[in-house]
Design a protein around this motif. Sequence first.
Motif, PDB file in Angstrom:
ATOM      1  N   GLY A   1     -51.855 -52.350 -13.484  1.00  0.00           N
ATOM      2  CA  GLY A   1     -50.350 -51.627 -13.701  1.00  0.00           C
ATOM      3  C   GLY A   1     -49.230 -52.464 -13.084  1.00  0.00           C
ATOM      4  O   GLY A   1     -48.171 -52.270 -13.903  1.00  0.00           O
ATOM      5  N   LEU A   2     -49.397 -53.354 -12.645  1.00  0.00           N
ATOM      6  CA  LEU A   2     -48.126 -54.087 -12.115  1.00  0.00           C
ATOM      7  C   LEU A   2     -47.964 -55.067 -13.108  1.00  0.00           C
ATOM      8  O   LEU A   2     -46.686 -55.441 -13.481  1.00  0.00           O
TER       9      LEU A   2
ATOM     10  N   GLY B   1     -48.140 -52.508 -16.823  1.00  0.00           N
ATOM     11  CA  GLY B   1     -47.572 -51.202 -16.911  1.00  0.00           C
ATOM     12  C   GLY B   1     -48.399 -49.907 -16.537  1.00  0.00           C
ATOM     13  O   GLY B   1     -49.730 -50.003 -17.007  1.00  0.00           O
ATOM     14  N   PRO B   2     -48.140 -48.711 -16.022  1.00  0.00           N
ATOM     15  CA  PRO B   2     -49.024 -47.522 -15.846  1.00  0.00           C
ATOM     16  C   PRO B   2     -49.609 -46.843 -16.795  1.00  0.00           C
ATOM     17  O   PRO B   2     -50.760 -46.491 -16.921  1.00  0.00           O
ATOM     18  N   SER B   3     -49.075 -47.184 -18.071  1.00  0.00           N
ATOM     19  CA  SER B   3     -49.573 -46.410 -19.331  1.00  0.00           C
ATOM     20  C   SER B   3     -50.841 -46.922 -19.624  1.00  0.00           C
ATOM     21  O   SER B   3     -51.854 -46.171 -20.493  1.00  0.00           O
ATOM     22  N   LEU B   4     -51.116 -48.137 -19.312  1.00  0.00           N
ATOM     23  CA  LEU B   4     -52.543 -48.401 -19.552  1.00  0.00           C
ATOM     24  C   LEU B   4     -53.722 -47.823 -18.855  1.00  0.00           C
ATOM     25  O   LEU B   4     -54.988 -47.770 -19.648  1.00  0.00           O
ATOM     26  N   PHE B   5     -53.548 -47.044 -18.193  1.00  0.00           N
ATOM     27  CA  PHE B   5     -54.633 -46.220 -17.012  1.00  0.00           C
ATOM     28  C   PHE B   5     -55.229 -45.251 -18.171  1.00  0.00           C
ATOM     29  O   PHE B   5     -56.285 -44.618 -17.880  1.00  0.00           O
ATOM     30  N   GLU B   6     -54.485 -44.823 -19.183  1.00  0.00           N
ATOM     31  CA  GLU B   6     -55.038 -43.551 -20.049  1.00  0.00           C
ATOM     32  C   GLU B   6     -56.131 -44.286 -20.811  1.00  0.00           C
ATOM     33  O   GLU B   6     -56.901 -43.328 -21.339  1.00  0.00           O
TER      34      GLU B   6
ATOM     35  N   PRO C   1     -57.101 -51.785 -10.708  1.00  0.00           N
ATOM     36  CA  PRO C   1     -56.041 -51.040 -11.686  1.00  0.00           C
ATOM     37  C   PRO C   1     -54.557 -51.245 -10.836  1.00  0.00           C
ATOM     38  O   PRO C   1     -53.679 -51.090 -11.773  1.00  0.00           O
ATOM     39  N   ALA C   2     -54.749 -51.684  -9.599  1.00  0.00           N
ATOM     40  CA  ALA C   2     -53.061 -51.980  -9.196  1.00  0.00           C
ATOM     41  C   ALA C   2     -52.723 -53.126  -9.654  1.00  0.00           C
ATOM     42  O   ALA C   2     -51.429 -53.082 -10.130  1.00  0.00           O
TER      43      ALA C   2
END
Length: 322
Positions: free
Chosen positions: A146-147, A150-155, A142-143
């Motif tokens: 996200g790097l 981008g953080p929107s991927l976690f949705e 996940p880190a």
Amino acid sequence: MITWLERWQIPLYLVALGVGAVFGLGAPSAAPGLEQAINPVLMVLLYATFLGVPLTRLGRALRDGRFLAGLLVLNFAIVPVVVYGLSRFVADDQALLLGVLLVLLTPCIDYVIVFSGLAGSAHDMLLAAAPLLMLMQMLLLPAYLGLFMGPSLFEVLDVAPFLEAFLLLIVTPLALAAITQYLAARSASARKVMDAMESLMVPLMMATLSVVVASQIDAVRADLSSLLKVIPLYVAFLVVMVPLGIIISRVFSQDVPGTRAVVFSGATRNSLVVLPLALALPDPFALVAVVVVTQTLVELVGMVTYVRLVPRLIPHHPLPAP
């Protein structure tokens, strides 16, 4: 027969890949059923593999701090740099980018043990390291995603397939192998089971290769125009990880079997484990699963090559000076 199978195992694996491709292209309607068979076949293969590794040696393997450190540095420090560089070639397509990152950032924990064993590596040490590699990729994937994205991927990501794959592909066959080894010391019938599974190693590997290829080859054919962008990246990854694995092994003072194991670990990816994760993505990312599968097909051919190539690049005795 066992001796013959072991002698000709590499050509037999290539035949298995070809048979799977022909069947998959000729009967694409069978793909869903074959896809459901991947995990059961892989579980049996890994059970047979784990039976061939005395589990009493796992404690010693886990105490080899330099080997584990080399694996961790290669897979979670060096590989992400390589993957980031390669992924820039598909950075303009979110589905291709996610597929490449998802599969190349996750080190293999299953059939790497089989292939590396065929190449004379310390596959018992890779087996011992498998839970640690699985845990680290669950924490760090996940880190890195996200790097790099981008953080929107976690949705849209779900980690449940990771846990399911870990239980099915590592914990279950490993526990069954431990029980069988324990009983074999006390029971002739359990000993016969171990002997039978040992004799089936080559056919089991052939069955696994055929099932994986047959289940996915038609999907790859359908999206081939898009996938042509990622195939060179996967080939480049396999090529570059050999010298990097050797360098890291020398830094951490590994012997020949340990060096071969590190090279295989750095090159093989967790495609069969992350595939359920890719299949769970929403429609805009439907191509991700096929991108992951394409890496599987490229890697299977690459591993057959590695089994022959790695022992020559990393011989037990120094090569004579020219």
